[in-house]
Design a protein around this motif. Structure first.
Motif, PDB file in Angstrom:
ATOM      1  N   ASN A 120       0.114 -17.722  10.584  1.00 59.34           N
ATOM      2  CA  ASN A 120      -1.015 -17.620   9.971  1.00 59.34           C
ATOM      3  C   ASN A 120      -0.626 -18.923   8.819  1.00 59.34           C
ATOM      4  OD1 ASN A 120      -1.585 -15.128  10.741  1.00 59.34           O
ATOM      5  ND2 ASN A 120      -2.571 -14.492   8.702  1.00 59.34           N
ATOM      6  N   THR A 121       0.295 -19.264   8.362  1.00 53.75           N
ATOM      7  CA  THR A 121       0.411 -20.511   7.420  1.00 53.75           C
ATOM      8  C   THR A 121       0.305 -21.648   8.395  1.00 53.75           C
ATOM      9  OG1 THR A 121       2.238 -19.229   6.226  1.00 53.75           O
ATOM     10  CG2 THR A 121       2.296 -21.577   6.074  1.00 53.75           C
ATOM     11  N   HIS A 122       0.716 -21.746   9.394  1.00 53.98           N
ATOM     12  CA  HIS A 122       0.715 -23.010  10.319  1.00 53.98           C
ATOM     13  C   HIS A 122      -1.039 -22.999  10.526  1.00 53.98           C
ATOM     14  CE1 HIS A 122       1.759 -26.438  13.081  1.00 53.98           C
ATOM     15  NE2 HIS A 122       0.757 -25.947  13.879  1.00 53.98           N
ATOM     16  N   THR A 123      -1.463 -22.039  10.934  1.00 53.87           N
ATOM     17  CA  THR A 123      -2.933 -22.332  11.253  1.00 53.87           C
ATOM     18  C   THR A 123      -3.650 -22.532  10.116  1.00 53.87           C
ATOM     19  OG1 THR A 123      -2.667 -20.422  13.162  1.00 53.87           O
ATOM     20  CG2 THR A 123      -4.843 -20.857  12.452  1.00 53.87           C
ATOM     21  N   LEU A 124      -3.511 -21.959   9.089  1.00 49.96           N
ATOM     22  CA  LEU A 124      -4.205 -22.300   7.789  1.00 49.96           C
ATOM     23  C   LEU A 124      -3.967 -23.596   7.291  1.00 49.96           C
ATOM     24  CD1 LEU A 124      -5.885 -21.539   5.180  1.00 49.96           C
ATOM     25  CD2 LEU A 124      -3.585 -20.564   4.190  1.00 49.96           C
ATOM     26  N   TRP A 125      -2.808 -24.316   7.683  1.00 52.43           N
ATOM     27  CA  TRP A 125      -2.628 -25.753   7.226  1.00 52.43           C
ATOM     28  C   TRP A 125      -3.230 -26.497   8.136  1.00 52.43           C
ATOM     29  CZ3 TRP A 125      -0.141 -28.949  10.903  1.00 52.43           C
ATOM     30  CH2 TRP A 125       0.214 -30.573  10.313  1.00 52.43           C
ATOM     31  N   GLU A 135      10.982 -16.611  -0.320  1.00 47.60           N
ATOM     32  CA  GLU A 135      11.830 -17.496   0.676  1.00 47.60           C
ATOM     33  C   GLU A 135      11.219 -18.034   2.115  1.00 47.60           C
ATOM     34  OE1 GLU A 135      15.819 -16.252   0.491  1.00 47.60           O
ATOM     35  OE2 GLU A 135      15.762 -16.319  -1.541  1.00 47.60           O
ATOM     36  N   PRO A 136      10.012 -18.563   2.129  1.00 47.94           N
ATOM     37  CA  PRO A 136       9.449 -18.873   3.508  1.00 47.94           C
ATOM     38  C   PRO A 136      10.640 -19.810   4.355  1.00 47.94           C
ATOM     39  CG  PRO A 136       8.351 -20.396   1.612  1.00 47.94           C
ATOM     40  CD  PRO A 136       9.295 -19.102   0.968  1.00 47.94           C
ATOM     41  N   SER A 137      10.139 -19.859   5.490  1.00 50.06           N
ATOM     42  CA  SER A 137      10.780 -20.789   6.232  1.00 50.06           C
ATOM     43  C   SER A 137      10.760 -22.494   5.899  1.00 50.06           C
ATOM     44  CB  SER A 137      10.658 -20.715   7.729  1.00 50.06           C
ATOM     45  OG  SER A 137       9.286 -21.192   8.056  1.00 50.06           O
ATOM     46  N   THR A 138      11.533 -23.035   6.378  1.00 52.67           N
ATOM     47  CA  THR A 138      11.566 -24.577   5.996  1.00 52.67           C
ATOM     48  C   THR A 138      10.273 -24.956   6.578  1.00 52.67           C
ATOM     49  OG1 THR A 138      13.871 -24.784   6.200  1.00 52.67           O
ATOM     50  CG2 THR A 138      12.486 -26.715   6.163  1.00 52.67           C
ATOM     51  N   ARG A 176       7.416 -23.505   4.170  1.00 54.84           N
ATOM     52  CA  ARG A 176       7.343 -24.084   2.840  1.00 54.84           C
ATOM     53  C   ARG A 176       6.680 -25.667   3.056  1.00 54.84           C
ATOM     54  NH1 ARG A 176       9.387 -23.519  -2.162  1.00 54.84           N
ATOM     55  NH2 ARG A 176      10.304 -21.785  -1.658  1.00 54.84           N
ATOM     56  N   ARG A 177       7.067 -26.165   3.795  1.00 53.23           N
ATOM     57  CA  ARG A 177       6.461 -27.761   3.579  1.00 53.23           C
ATOM     58  C   ARG A 177       4.956 -27.533   3.908  1.00 53.23           C
ATOM     59  NH1 ARG A 177       9.218 -29.166   8.073  1.00 53.23           N
ATOM     60  NH2 ARG A 177       7.486 -29.120   9.638  1.00 53.23           N
ATOM     61  N   GLU A 178       4.523 -26.606   4.875  1.00 52.30           N
ATOM     62  CA  GLU A 178       2.947 -26.676   5.141  1.00 52.30           C
ATOM     63  C   GLU A 178       2.266 -25.924   3.986  1.00 52.30           C
ATOM     64  OE1 GLU A 178       3.337 -26.181  10.267  1.00 52.30           O
ATOM     65  OE2 GLU A 178       3.511 -24.426   8.893  1.00 52.30           O
ATOM     66  N   LEU A 179       2.846 -25.121   3.118  1.00 51.42           N
ATOM     67  CA  LEU A 179       2.368 -24.570   2.150  1.00 51.42           C
ATOM     68  C   LEU A 179       2.170 -25.512   0.950  1.00 51.42           C
ATOM     69  CD1 LEU A 179       4.082 -21.038   1.860  1.00 51.42           C
ATOM     70  CD2 LEU A 179       1.765 -21.431   2.023  1.00 51.42           C
ATOM     71  N   GLU A 180       3.295 -26.584   1.047  1.00 51.15           N
ATOM     72  CA  GLU A 180       3.203 -27.466  -0.017  1.00 51.15           C
ATOM     73  C   GLU A 180       1.995 -28.381   0.262  1.00 51.15           C
ATOM     74  OE1 GLU A 180       4.448 -28.052  -2.881  1.00 51.15           O
ATOM     75  OE2 GLU A 180       6.493 -27.062  -2.839  1.00 51.15           O
ATOM     76  N   GLY A 181       1.865 -28.825   1.413  1.00 48.15           N
ATOM     77  CA  GLY A 181       0.702 -29.537   2.048  1.00 48.15           C
ATOM     78  C   GLY A 181      -0.717 -29.035   1.703  1.00 48.15           C
TER      79      GLY A 181
END
Length: 370
Positions: A313-318, A349-352, A355-360
């Motif tokens: 979900n996070t990657h697809t949203l990014w 504590e999301p995966s690395t 976390r990087r994609e959420l910051e983006g």
């Protein structure tokens, strides 16, 4: 037991098949009646039928799927005039469709080679209803309903219930369908594998892994969809490593893979206006026909770190916001996303990668608000 260690279903000769082929639609119809605050007697009077007929619809003794199309449409229009919400009417439509699929899978007379699973690419609203009696998870359209105003008489089921024998028969049929479609109708095989993944039998993960290896090499789309299906089933069972491997090897930095992922998600949640008879649309390049507002809302709502699909979900949203940054300025879900990000970044504590994609994503929100 069969030679492979799995249970082989047997039935004594002449023993009748007793599966309730209208269990899902009957249950949804009962919920609709209760939401209207009707008894079986009062609804029967409004419909011009006997109370026994309404009771038969709800129990499956008189399957709603056996009604003539015109008669079912008349009942549906009557429910609309009585004030049933569009979401519940849609759930009833999908429940009728799910009952037909279940009846076909449970029928001894339906050859696996004629499986309706190859007729079209199924979407989430149908699969959720179809899986309801298998996994006990209510579809989105059936969640958050008001409690019945009238107390129920005696014990009543809280969801559509598939008898244990029929449950075993269904999963046995899905496995056999997938195995017989190997090297043939890929859509039938893929969707049978997906439904077989709802089986909580101990050997299910090993069987799915074996079937993935037995697929052999195919074209790019076939291999991509096979990898996605296996990762999805694994994530549903709590294996997040397989999903992270899928993201790393088939999505990250691969333009074709990223486009296919967005196309699949958009179709899955109903962004695309038409049903698709094959998977070919997933590999379509260029400007897609869908807008993204519904997909954005769905992905934001699904950002739950405790779920196996969180990384996808996070990657697809990014990827969606990278492709369509304007969504943050026009879609209401953008505000909900902005409010949720601090909790996801600071309270979990999301995966690395996540976390990087959420910051983006947070940076993209700041640019949109500037």
């Amino acid at each position: 037991m069969g030679n492979d260690g799995r249970t082989t279903l047997t039935r004594s000769q002449g023993s009748p098949r007793r599966s309730r082929t209208s269990m899902v639609s009957g249950y949804v119809f009962r919920v609709i009646r209760e939401q209207l605050d009707h008894t079986q007697d009062s609804l029967a009077e409004a419909f011009g039928v006997s109370a026994d007929t309404v009771a038969g619809w709800e129990s499956g003794r008189r399957p709603l799927t056996s009604l003539a199309v015109g008669q079912m449409l008349t009942h549906r229009h009557r429910l609309m005039r009585m004030g049933v919400t569009p979401a519940l009417l849609h759930a009833l439509d999908k429940a009728l469709e799910a009952d037909v699929l279940l009846a076909g899978a449970l029928s001894d007379d339906e050859p696996t080679g004629h499986s309706p699973l190859g007729a079209w690419v199924m979407q989430r609203d149908l699969v959720e209803v179809l899986a309801w009696p298998l996994n006990g998870v209510a579809p989105e359209s059936m969640r958050g309903l008001d409690s019945p105003a009238r107390a129920r008489r005696g014990p009543a089921p809280v969801r559509p219930e598939l008898p244990a024998e029929d449950r075993r028969r269904f999963f046995h049929r899905m496995r056999r369908t997938a195995e017989e479609a190997r090297g043939g109708d890929f859509l039938v095989r893929r969707q049978a594998l997906y439904l077989a993944g709802y089986d909580d039998a101990p050997d299910t993960p090993a069987w799915l892994t074996h079937e993935q290896r037995a697929e052999g090499r195919g074209d790019w789309l076939t291999e991509w969809l096979t990898a996605r299906s296996v990762a999805t089933v694994a994530a549903r069972r709590g294996d997040r490593d397989r999903m992270q491997h899928f993201i790393t090897t088939t999505l990250d930095g691969d333009d074709a893979g990223e486009a296919a992922n967005l196309n699949y998600w958009a179709y899955w949640i109903g962004e695309s206006p038409h049903l698709q008879p094959t998977d070919d649309f997933i590999a379509t390049t260029g400007t897609p026909t869908w807008h993204g507002h519904k997909l954005l809302h769905h992905l934001v709502a699904g950002l739950a770190p405790d779920r196996g699909f969180f990384d996808l979900n996070t990657h697809t949203l990014w990827a969606l916001l990278a492709a369509r940054p304007g969504l943050l300025r026009t879609a209401p879900a953008g505000r909900a996303l902005r409010d949720r990000l601090p909790v996801l970044l600071d309270g979990t504590e999301p995966s690395t990668r996540a976390r990087r994609e959420l910051e983006g994503i947070r940076y993209a929100i700041r640019l949109a608000e500037a």
